[in-house]
Scaffold this motif. Sequence first.
Motif, PDB file in Angstrom:
ATOM      1  N   GLU A 110      20.385  37.823   2.789  1.00  8.42           N
ATOM      2  CA  GLU A 110      19.943  36.978   1.541  1.00  8.42           C
ATOM      3  C   GLU A 110      21.209  36.480   0.676  1.00  8.42           C
ATOM      4  N   GLU A 122      16.468  33.910  -3.654  1.00  5.61           N
ATOM      5  CA  GLU A 122      17.469  34.575  -2.945  1.00  5.61           C
ATOM      6  C   GLU A 122      18.241  35.723  -3.523  1.00  5.61           C
ATOM      7  N   HIS A 144      21.549  33.323   2.421  1.00  4.61           N
ATOM      8  CA  HIS A 144      20.777  32.203   1.640  1.00  4.61           C
ATOM      9  C   HIS A 144      20.892  31.776   0.601  1.00  4.61           C
ATOM     10  N   GLU A 177      14.530  35.670   7.443  1.00  3.61           N
ATOM     11  CA  GLU A 177      13.191  35.684   6.657  1.00  3.61           C
ATOM     12  C   GLU A 177      12.187  36.400   7.422  1.00  3.61           C
TER      13      GLU A 177
HETATM   14 FE   LIG Z   1      16.144  35.100   2.086  1.00  4.45          FE
END
Ligand SMILES: [Fe+2]
Lengths: 145, 374
Positions: B185, B153, B188, B264
């Motif tokens: 991201e 990530e 994440h 995603e």
């Molecule tokens: Fe991701």
Amino acid sequence: MAIKFPSIDFFRELARRMADNAAEFEKLGFCDTVMGVKVDGDSAHLYALTFDVFDCTDVRELASPDDVELDFTLEAPLALWREMFESIKKTGTPEPAYTLNSLSHVGDRMKVVYDDPEGHDKFYRFMATLQAFVDQTSDFDIEWA
Amino acid sequence: MSYYGTNDFSYNSDFNLRIRDIKKGNLDFGWLDDARETVEVRRRDPRRGLTIEDCEVGPYAIENTPEVIRENRGLAPRGAILDAATVQPDLGPSLNKKSDVWGYRVQRYWEEAMSRQWNVSTDVPWHDMDKHNIPDDLEIAFCQLCTLLSEVEMIATDLPAKWSHHMNSYFQEVKGFIATQAIDEARHAEVFRKRALAGAGLFRASVRGEHALKGILEADSYSEGSVFLHVLGEGFILTLFRSSEFISPTPVEQRMFQLVMQDEARHVSYGLQHLKYLMDNCPEVRPQINGFLDEAERHLTGLFNPDQLESMIVLGGKGTKPDQIKKGIEVVGAFQGKQIEEYFHRAERAGLPERRERSPLLELQQRMIAAAMS
Ligand SMILES: [Fe+2]
Ligand SMILES: [Fe+2]
């Protein structure tokens, strides 16, 4: 009152509840996809559910998959749909093996049929909304066909 | 300070005199004379508010913008008036051709991203973690997976951030979308770090995995970086997240993967549409993209590193006993085959059907099939 599955009324009731639960679905965000639900059994049934912004705006039964342009279709035998809804009924959310994602991923018990990978990816882009949509059945009294 | 302007406004007497004049009330209203085409911006669907697509009108619309941007090298937003009398600073964007960055439907992905944001601190049911007792081997395996995913990530945050300022400011929709990707991201990386620290902690960083990730960051062009990250890497990660939701030890992790999966998939969709746009409008780059993917796909096998593979097997089989490991190998084998197959299908749809014939992943797939049958 019992609602028959599969039936157009079953999905209409889910669409109605989605509108009633607006705050939950608005929090999850825009959901724009036309999803097919196929129930295989003695006589197969195919439904098209149109999600637009925060609502399920159209529910219809199709005679053929070509009647509507579907982004993806979830196909499973009636017995598997029944197991899924019964799992949801237990606690309001399904056990890990009975989420829409798991059913369509592990062992391919539920098939995801699609033509365009972009349509296929919509299933994952809107997964939280679609799961919340089916989780609304937790207090349904379902009459199995 | 490394940039010294061509004009020192604090000492420029013309400029200072002009400002003094304005403050005395002598406005010349020159900027009011610029004729602008009247455009009608209409909210097509009030439930969505005012969308980016609603604003694609007249001279402001991307479809009315030339394929190659020659007039602007600064920060002018598309449709603004460029002052012919003064020299715009050159901020040096290297991506000035629409096919360098554009993807079909990018405006919609930007809106979708804004509408489907979530918060790691409050949207994951962390309070439920206490309700579940996870066996040590499963917890450590899960935290090993979180460690690798945190690394993945980080790169996925850095790649869009790295390329944004290279894009001509006329491609605002792409810059906006990849900015949402960077925050997705970062979220994440946050969720995997928080989950690891709330449990057994972070485990082994992956040297092999990091070599693969370096290949993404070091791509020579944005399109190469995009096809590696969005189509290949994130396509694989999307399938990994799908499996991870299933093998999640508790509903807490299940929710976590459901939410990251959605982001995603959106990144994969943009990557697919960029690759498709590139192949449709700039087919001459095909050999270059294929040559790059030959190497990128080799790199990617680095993500199948032993620590990650073993932890996934333990999670898939729900333990370390021989029969559980056997089950875990089956679960992981099935999803790895799916990762490769879905990637080939996406490449085919984007206009690169030849990946299926020339990809080094094929050998890996064959080996996996052979292992599954033995
Ligand atoms: Fe991701
Ligand atoms: Fe991503």
